[in-house]
Design an enzyme around this catalytic site. Structure first.
Site, mmCIF file in Angstrom:
data_model
loop_
_atom_site.group_PDB
_atom_site.id
_atom_site.type_symbol
_atom_site.label_atom_id
_atom_site.label_comp_id
_atom_site.label_asym_id
_atom_site.label_seq_id
_atom_site.Cartn_x
_atom_site.Cartn_y
_atom_site.Cartn_z
ATOM 1 N N ARG A 58 3.024 2.015 10.065
ATOM 2 C CA ARG A 58 2.363 2.698 11.189
ATOM 3 C C ARG A 58 3.348 3.152 12.264
ATOM 4 O O ARG A 58 2.996 3.993 13.084
ATOM 5 C CB ARG A 58 1.299 1.782 11.802
ATOM 6 C CG ARG A 58 0.186 1.502 10.825
ATOM 7 C CD ARG A 58 -1.141 1.191 11.489
ATOM 8 N NE ARG A 58 -2.215 1.379 10.539
ATOM 9 C CZ ARG A 58 -2.864 0.401 9.924
ATOM 10 N NH1 ARG A 58 -2.571 -0.844 10.179
ATOM 11 N NH2 ARG A 58 -3.825 0.671 9.059
ATOM 12 N N MET B 279 0.845 -1.202 0.000
ATOM 13 C CA MET B 279 0.000 0.000 0.000
ATOM 14 C C MET B 279 0.880 1.251 0.000
ATOM 15 O O MET B 279 0.429 2.340 0.353
ATOM 16 C CB MET B 279 -0.935 -0.013 1.205
ATOM 17 C CG MET B 279 -1.905 -1.195 1.154
ATOM 18 S SD MET B 279 -3.454 -0.887 1.990
ATOM 19 C CE MET B 279 -2.896 -0.599 3.644
ATOM 20 N N ARG C 65 9.072 -3.800 11.599
ATOM 21 C CA ARG C 65 8.914 -2.630 10.728
ATOM 22 C C ARG C 65 7.486 -2.558 10.207
ATOM 23 O O ARG C 65 6.916 -3.572 9.789
ATOM 24 C CB ARG C 65 9.910 -2.699 9.579
ATOM 25 C CG ARG C 65 11.333 -2.490 10.033
ATOM 26 C CD ARG C 65 12.242 -2.089 8.882
ATOM 27 N NE ARG C 65 13.475 -1.527 9.407
ATOM 28 C CZ ARG C 65 14.569 -2.248 9.654
ATOM 29 N NH1 ARG C 65 14.588 -3.536 9.436
ATOM 30 N NH2 ARG C 65 15.651 -1.655 10.130
ATOM 31 N N ASP D 215 2.374 -9.928 8.978
ATOM 32 C CA ASP D 215 0.913 -9.969 8.885
ATOM 33 C C ASP D 215 0.505 -11.432 8.733
ATOM 34 O O ASP D 215 0.058 -11.872 7.666
ATOM 35 C CB ASP D 215 0.438 -9.113 7.716
ATOM 36 C CG ASP D 215 0.760 -7.643 7.948
ATOM 37 O OD1 ASP D 215 0.400 -7.120 9.011
ATOM 38 O OD2 ASP D 215 1.398 -7.034 7.081
ATOM 39 N N HIS E 249 9.512 -3.674 3.292
ATOM 40 C CA HIS E 249 9.102 -3.893 1.899
ATOM 41 C C HIS E 249 10.330 -4.170 1.028
ATOM 42 O O HIS E 249 10.260 -4.961 0.092
ATOM 43 C CB HIS E 249 8.374 -2.669 1.361
ATOM 44 C CG HIS E 249 7.099 -2.360 2.078
ATOM 45 N ND1 HIS E 249 6.996 -1.364 3.014
ATOM 46 C CD2 HIS E 249 5.865 -2.935 2.019
ATOM 47 C CE1 HIS E 249 5.768 -1.310 3.469
ATOM 48 N NE2 HIS E 249 5.060 -2.267 2.901
HETATM 49 O O1 PAF Z 1 -0.269 -5.868 3.436
HETATM 50 C C1 PAF Z 1 -0.687 -4.903 2.772
HETATM 51 O O2 PAF Z 1 -0.006 -3.897 2.572
HETATM 52 C C2 PAF Z 1 -2.085 -4.958 2.168
HETATM 53 O O3 PAF Z 1 -2.978 -5.605 3.009
HETATM 54 C C3 PAF Z 1 -2.115 -5.596 0.765
HETATM 55 C C4 PAF Z 1 -1.696 -7.052 0.800
HETATM 56 C C5 PAF Z 1 -1.191 -4.814 -0.163
HETATM 57 C C6 PAF Z 1 -3.525 -5.538 0.189
HETATM 58 O O4 PAF Z 1 -3.976 -4.229 0.065
#
Ligand code: PAF
Length: 314
Positions: free
Chosen positions: A211, A53, A208, A174, A60
């Protein structure tokens, strides 16, 4: 989209727009599904996709690196998905930093970035047909965020259809999202390999997260209680489930700024709480509000049970 293939290291096909952009050290930015179709057709396989996102950070970057290691072409998506935000959640104040995101993804060798507008992803308006996360989506995070995982799964399914990956990579941080995406891939025959990437952490162990940027100095310090509690809990895995929960809870109680939502020891696949005498793999998960910021974290562990003679069994 084909099913799983082994790791590959070939560069994107020469002479393609993505290949040219990658050689210039930046990803090719596409914003429409038509452009994406054209670019996707020229990508060398296997193709790995990392969905984000935006507001990207080192976590990331680790996902992008893991993707780079196992595929010839890497596509990242940057899309703040309204469907997964509940009323009163932070959709409007969610940070949008596309320029910096492109720089980071370029440094990690991502070939293509798909950053569509909301209307491009949902051209017919808010969808009337969505993917249901079912009971797996109603526990842990889902208990306080009704509909959140339906929104996540719906957009993940759409992005899989649009980008047609061989492999998609999701962060272990997550864990519930990861478990749900795995289950959706199985139940809906997405024919894509789902790969988990270990949680990327700050020096003090804090996972990390975009938020973390909301945390003031005192809350940032207090937030480190989450990984400490998980470590302390995991350190008791040899003594069984009761000892793990007690150790983690004791650590959390020591930080009054952390308002704990849940501390749960669950099965990593079906997310149900494990019984006290459980032996084998499990997931210790925590969610807490620190100041106004809600943080989550988890650690996989293997529980041994205490035998009658005081020894442990696995
Ligand atoms: O983990 C995230 O950033 C979001 O939930 C995702 C997988 C990009 C879906 O919008």
């Amino acid at each position: 989209m084909s099913s799983s293939t082994g790791p590959g290291t070939a560069p994107p096909r020469r002479g393609t727009a993505a290949g040219d952009a990658a050689r210039a050290g930046r990803p090719l930015l596409v914003t429409t599904r038509d452009e994406l179709d054209r670019v996707r057709a020229g990508l060398a396989g296997p193709v790995a996709v990392v969905m984000t996102m935006g507001a990207l950070h080192e976590g990331h970057a680790a996902l992008a690196r893991a993707a780079r290691e196992r595929a010839a072409s890497v596509v990242a998506t940057v899309f703040v998905n309204p469907l997964q935000f509940g009323p009163g959640e932070d959709l409007d104040r969610y940070p949008r930093t596309l320029g910096a995101d492109l720089d980071l993804l370029g440094r990690e060798g991502v070939d293509v970035v798909f950053a569509p507008a909301v209307e491009e992803v949902y051209p017919a308006g808010p969808p009337r047909v969505v993917v249901s996360a079912g009971e797996l989506g109603a526990v842990l995070e889902g208990a306080s965020r009704p509909g959140h995982f339906d929104g996540v799964l719906t957009v993940v399914a759409k992005l899989v259809h649009l980008t047609r990956p061989d492999v998609v990579l999701f962060g272990q941080k997550d864990a519930q999202q990861l478990a749900l995406v795995r289950r959706m891939a199985l139940d809906l025959d997405l024919r894509v390999e789902v790969v988990a990437v270990p949680t990327s952490r700050e020096d003090d162990g804090l996972a990390r997260s975009s938020r973390n940027a909301y945390l003031g100095a005192r809350d940032r310090e207090a937030a480190a209680v989450l990984p400490r509690a998980l470590r302390r809990g995991a350190g008791r895995a040899d003594a069984g489930a009761v000892a793990v929960r007690a150790a983690a809870a004791a650590e959390l109680r020591g930080e009054p700024r952390a308002d704990v939502d849940y501390l749960a020891l669950v099965d990593a696949v079906d997310l149900r709480p494990v019984p006290d005498d459980h032996v084998g793999p499990a997931l210790l998960a925590v969610a807490a509000r620190v100041g106004s910021t809600r943080l989550i974290d988890n650690v996989p562990l293997v529980l041994a049970g205490a035998a009658e003679d005081g020894s442990t069994r696995r």
